[in-house]
Design an enzyme around this catalytic site. Structure first.
Site, PDB file in Angstrom:
ATOM      1  N   TYR A 165      -8.031   3.879   1.380  1.00  0.00           N
ATOM      2  CA  TYR A 165      -8.381   2.712   0.565  1.00  0.00           C
ATOM      3  C   TYR A 165      -9.909   2.596   0.444  1.00  0.00           C
ATOM      4  O   TYR A 165     -10.616   2.433   1.440  1.00  0.00           O
ATOM      5  CB  TYR A 165      -7.802   1.418   1.160  1.00  0.00           C
ATOM      6  CG  TYR A 165      -6.279   1.342   1.123  1.00  0.00           C
ATOM      7  CD1 TYR A 165      -5.517   2.303   0.459  1.00  0.00           C
ATOM      8  CD2 TYR A 165      -5.597   0.310   1.753  1.00  0.00           C
ATOM      9  CE1 TYR A 165      -4.133   2.240   0.431  1.00  0.00           C
ATOM     10  CE2 TYR A 165      -4.202   0.238   1.729  1.00  0.00           C
ATOM     11  CZ  TYR A 165      -3.483   1.210   1.059  1.00  0.00           C
ATOM     12  OH  TYR A 165      -2.108   1.154   1.044  1.00  0.00           O
ATOM     13  N   ALA A 225       4.808  -5.284  -8.611  1.00  0.00           N
ATOM     14  CA  ALA A 225       4.581  -4.117  -9.490  1.00  0.00           C
ATOM     15  C   ALA A 225       3.157  -4.155 -10.058  1.00  0.00           C
ATOM     16  O   ALA A 225       2.956  -4.106 -11.275  1.00  0.00           O
ATOM     17  CB  ALA A 225       5.631  -4.060 -10.595  1.00  0.00           C
ATOM     18  N   ARG A 259      -6.155  -5.526 -12.494  1.00  0.00           N
ATOM     19  CA  ARG A 259      -6.073  -4.190 -11.893  1.00  0.00           C
ATOM     20  C   ARG A 259      -5.797  -3.101 -12.928  1.00  0.00           C
ATOM     21  O   ARG A 259      -6.418  -2.046 -12.917  1.00  0.00           O
ATOM     22  CB  ARG A 259      -4.948  -4.186 -10.853  1.00  0.00           C
ATOM     23  CG  ARG A 259      -4.632  -2.810 -10.332  1.00  0.00           C
ATOM     24  CD  ARG A 259      -3.486  -2.826  -9.366  1.00  0.00           C
ATOM     25  NE  ARG A 259      -3.790  -3.648  -8.206  1.00  0.00           N
ATOM     26  CZ  ARG A 259      -2.971  -3.795  -7.164  1.00  0.00           C
ATOM     27  NH1 ARG A 259      -1.823  -3.154  -7.146  1.00  0.00           N
ATOM     28  NH2 ARG A 259      -3.301  -4.558  -6.153  1.00  0.00           N
TER      29      ARG A 259
HETATM   30  P1  NDP Z   1       1.313  -6.408  -5.890  1.00  0.00           P
HETATM   31  O1  NDP Z   1       2.303  -5.598  -6.629  1.00  0.00           O
HETATM   32  O2  NDP Z   1       1.738  -7.762  -5.471  1.00  0.00           O
HETATM   33  O3  NDP Z   1      -0.008  -6.494  -6.797  1.00  0.00           O
HETATM   34  C1  NDP Z   1      -1.074  -7.317  -6.403  1.00  0.00           C
HETATM   35  C2  NDP Z   1      -1.965  -7.595  -7.602  1.00  0.00           C
HETATM   36  O4  NDP Z   1      -1.261  -8.366  -8.584  1.00  0.00           O
HETATM   37  C3  NDP Z   1      -3.172  -8.431  -7.230  1.00  0.00           C
HETATM   38  O5  NDP Z   1      -4.219  -7.671  -6.688  1.00  0.00           O
HETATM   39  C4  NDP Z   1      -3.509  -9.066  -8.572  1.00  0.00           C
HETATM   40  O6  NDP Z   1      -4.135  -8.079  -9.378  1.00  0.00           O
HETATM   41  C5  NDP Z   1      -2.129  -9.376  -9.126  1.00  0.00           C
HETATM   42  N1  NDP Z   1      -1.598 -10.670  -8.664  1.00  0.00           N
HETATM   43  C6  NDP Z   1      -1.063 -10.966  -7.449  1.00  0.00           C
HETATM   44  N2  NDP Z   1      -0.634 -12.244  -7.401  1.00  0.00           N
HETATM   45  C7  NDP Z   1      -0.899 -12.784  -8.610  1.00  0.00           C
HETATM   46  C8  NDP Z   1      -0.663 -14.056  -9.149  1.00  0.00           C
HETATM   47  N3  NDP Z   1      -0.073 -15.019  -8.457  1.00  0.00           N
HETATM   48  N4  NDP Z   1      -1.052 -14.280 -10.444  1.00  0.00           N
HETATM   49  C9  NDP Z   1      -1.644 -13.313 -11.167  1.00  0.00           C
HETATM   50  N5  NDP Z   1      -1.887 -12.058 -10.697  1.00  0.00           N
HETATM   51  C10 NDP Z   1      -1.518 -11.791  -9.422  1.00  0.00           C
HETATM   52  O7  NDP Z   1       0.871  -5.691  -4.551  1.00  0.00           O
HETATM   53  P2  NDP Z   1      -0.092  -4.418  -4.301  1.00  0.00           P
HETATM   54  O8  NDP Z   1       0.185  -3.340  -5.284  1.00  0.00           O
HETATM   55  O9  NDP Z   1      -1.483  -4.903  -4.162  1.00  0.00           O
HETATM   56  O10 NDP Z   1       0.454  -3.940  -2.895  1.00  0.00           O
HETATM   57  C11 NDP Z   1       0.301  -4.771  -1.745  1.00  0.00           C
HETATM   58  C12 NDP Z   1      -0.174  -3.950  -0.573  1.00  0.00           C
HETATM   59  O11 NDP Z   1       0.770  -2.934  -0.275  1.00  0.00           O
HETATM   60  C13 NDP Z   1      -1.487  -3.171  -0.792  1.00  0.00           C
HETATM   61  O12 NDP Z   1      -2.619  -3.973  -0.646  1.00  0.00           O
HETATM   62  C14 NDP Z   1      -1.384  -2.149   0.313  1.00  0.00           C
HETATM   63  O13 NDP Z   1      -1.731  -2.734   1.561  1.00  0.00           O
HETATM   64  C15 NDP Z   1       0.092  -1.821   0.295  1.00  0.00           C
HETATM   65  N6  NDP Z   1       0.363  -0.587  -0.488  1.00  0.00           N
HETATM   66  C16 NDP Z   1       0.848   0.515   0.156  1.00  0.00           C
HETATM   67  C17 NDP Z   1       1.088   1.680  -0.506  1.00  0.00           C
HETATM   68  C18 NDP Z   1       1.628   2.860   0.231  1.00  0.00           C
HETATM   69  O14 NDP Z   1       1.705   3.955  -0.346  1.00  0.00           O
HETATM   70  N7  NDP Z   1       1.986   2.729   1.488  1.00  0.00           N
HETATM   71  C19 NDP Z   1       0.811   1.823  -1.949  1.00  0.00           C
HETATM   72  C20 NDP Z   1       0.332   0.599  -2.551  1.00  0.00           C
HETATM   73  C21 NDP Z   1       0.132  -0.546  -1.844  1.00  0.00           C
HETATM   74  P3  NDP Z   1      -5.136  -8.417 -10.589  1.00  0.00           P
HETATM   75  O15 NDP Z   1      -5.707  -9.782 -10.354  1.00  0.00           O
HETATM   76  O16 NDP Z   1      -6.138  -7.346 -10.550  1.00  0.00           O
HETATM   77  O17 NDP Z   1      -4.277  -8.360 -11.822  1.00  0.00           O
END
Ligand code: NDP
Length: 325
Positions: free
Chosen positions: A54, A211, A228
């Site tokens: 990361y 997602a 994102r």
């Molecule tokens: P999500 O699918 O929940 O996406 C999070 C993103 O969605 C935020 O950064 C933001 O992005 C947007 N968002 C979240 N909540 C809201 C809201 N209420 N209103 C509007 N936009 C919102 O989760 P992640 O993809 O971030 O995954 C979570 C965690 O899982 C990661 O941080 C990591 O620790 C882990 N992970 C592990 C992986 C693996 O291979 N093991 C791969 C991927 C993640 P924005 O504002 O930019 O639109």
């Protein structure tokens, strides 16, 4: 906050946790990261997820500095790292004994902790015998450098193989898997892992519950700024995440959430929490208001009656039958 046992272990993790992928050390300022950590911790979140890849290590540095600054007692939080993508040279990646030992040492330094609570094999490594990986993780535990080890995006067969090796040599088996799980990505979790959950009591720390933001409804009517999927270098994620059919379904889900008097992000996270094989849902947030909203998802669980679940299934049309043998 609700706490759930991490699989068959004695460790309790908050049902909602906080991750740092693409945000800490990259999309957001360190000050925002600190606000997110404080809000999460004060709301009862006890698990913070990280990985060596990361922001190429910067995410762990940012998180470690914040934990140190806030002076959290070590027995009040659980922190993870994941090894697999450490660098470009042959021994800077994968799950060999050399890389696991070196990646662990490096993560401990960046996070400024004496041990990692959870340590994941970020992907399976076809170039390393599973027995070498299991032995290495076992040894890291007996050396006190990690407490529990797990897998991420391993097939059920690979997880079973790791278990068999651990049993054969009396080693500590993996405790948990970190898979993607959300309304649009569910088959592996619900079907392929069925026996892993039933027979091994495997834990799960699930990722991308929204997602990557699609399941907030923010892409329902065009492409908003400052998200994102608009970030430089993430076209691959945008292409993978957005499709006409998914956006149409997201619109219908948004309508359903509103009819229920809630919001889609809350409904989508509650839908994940509703699966009893989910130990913790890892949240991601780029802004404080997002985390504040998502933290109230547990309140939405009572809305998930059989009737509502069937309405959701009617929109998604992607449920696969589990063959219970
Ligand atoms: P999500 O699918 O929940 O996406 C999070 C993103 O969605 C935020 O950064 C933001 O992005 C947007 N968002 C979240 N909540 C809201 C809201 N209420 N209103 C509007 N936009 C919102 O989760 P992640 O993809 O971030 O995954 C979570 C965690 O899982 C990661 O941080 C990591 O620790 C882990 N992970 C592990 C992986 C693996 O291979 N093991 C791969 C991927 C993640 P924005 O504002 O930019 O639109």
């Amino acid at each position: 906050m609700e706490y759930r046992r991490l699989g068959n272990s004695g460790l309790q993790v908050s049902a909602l946790s906080l991750g740092s992928w693409l945000t800490f050390g990259k999309q957001i300022e360190d000050g925002i990261a600190e606000q997110l950590m404080i809000k999460a911790y004060d709301s009862g979140i006890n698990f913070f997820d990280n990985a060596e890849i990361y922001a190429r290590g910067k995410s762990e540095e940012v998180m470690g500095a914040i934990i140190k600054k806030l002076g959290w007692k070590r027995d009040t939080f659980v922190v993870s790292s994941k090894a697999f993508w450490g660098g470009d040279l042959p021994n800077q990646k994968g799950l060999s004994r050399k890389h696991l030992v070196e990646a662990c040492e490096a993560a401990l330094k960046r996070l400024q902790v004496e041990y990692l609570d959870l340590y994941f094999c970020h992907r399976p490594d076809l170039n390393t015998p599973i027995s070498e990986t299991v032995w290495s993780m076992h040894n890291l535990i007996t050396q006190g450098k990690i407490l529990y080890w797990g897998t991420s995006e391993w097939s059920a067969q690979e997880i079973q193989e790791a278990y068999t090796v651990a049993e054969k040599y009396n080693l500590i088996p993996p405790t948990m898997e970190q898979p993607q799980y959300n309304m649009f990505h569910r088959e592996r979790f619900e079907v392929e892992y069925y026996k892993i959950f039933r027979d091994l009591k495997y834990g799960s720390t699930i990722w991308s519950p929204l997602a990557s933001g699609l399941l907030t409804g923010k892409y329902n009517d065009g492409f908003p700024e400052d998200t994102r999927l608009g970030m430089d270098g993430l076209d691959w994620l945008k292409d993978k995440t957005l499709s006409e059919s998914r956006i149409a379904k997201t619109r219908a889900l948004t309508k359903l959430a509103n009819e229920l008097g809630t919001s889609l992000p809350k409904l989508a996270i509650a839908w994940c929490l509703n699966n009893c094989n989910v130990s913790t849902v890892i949240l991601g947030a780029s802004k404080l208001y997002q985390l504040e909203e998502n933290l109230t998802s547990l309140d939405v669980l009572p809305l998930l009656t059989n009737e509502v679940i069937e309405k959701i299934e009617g929109i998604l049309e992607n449920r696969k039958e589990v063959l219970k043998f």
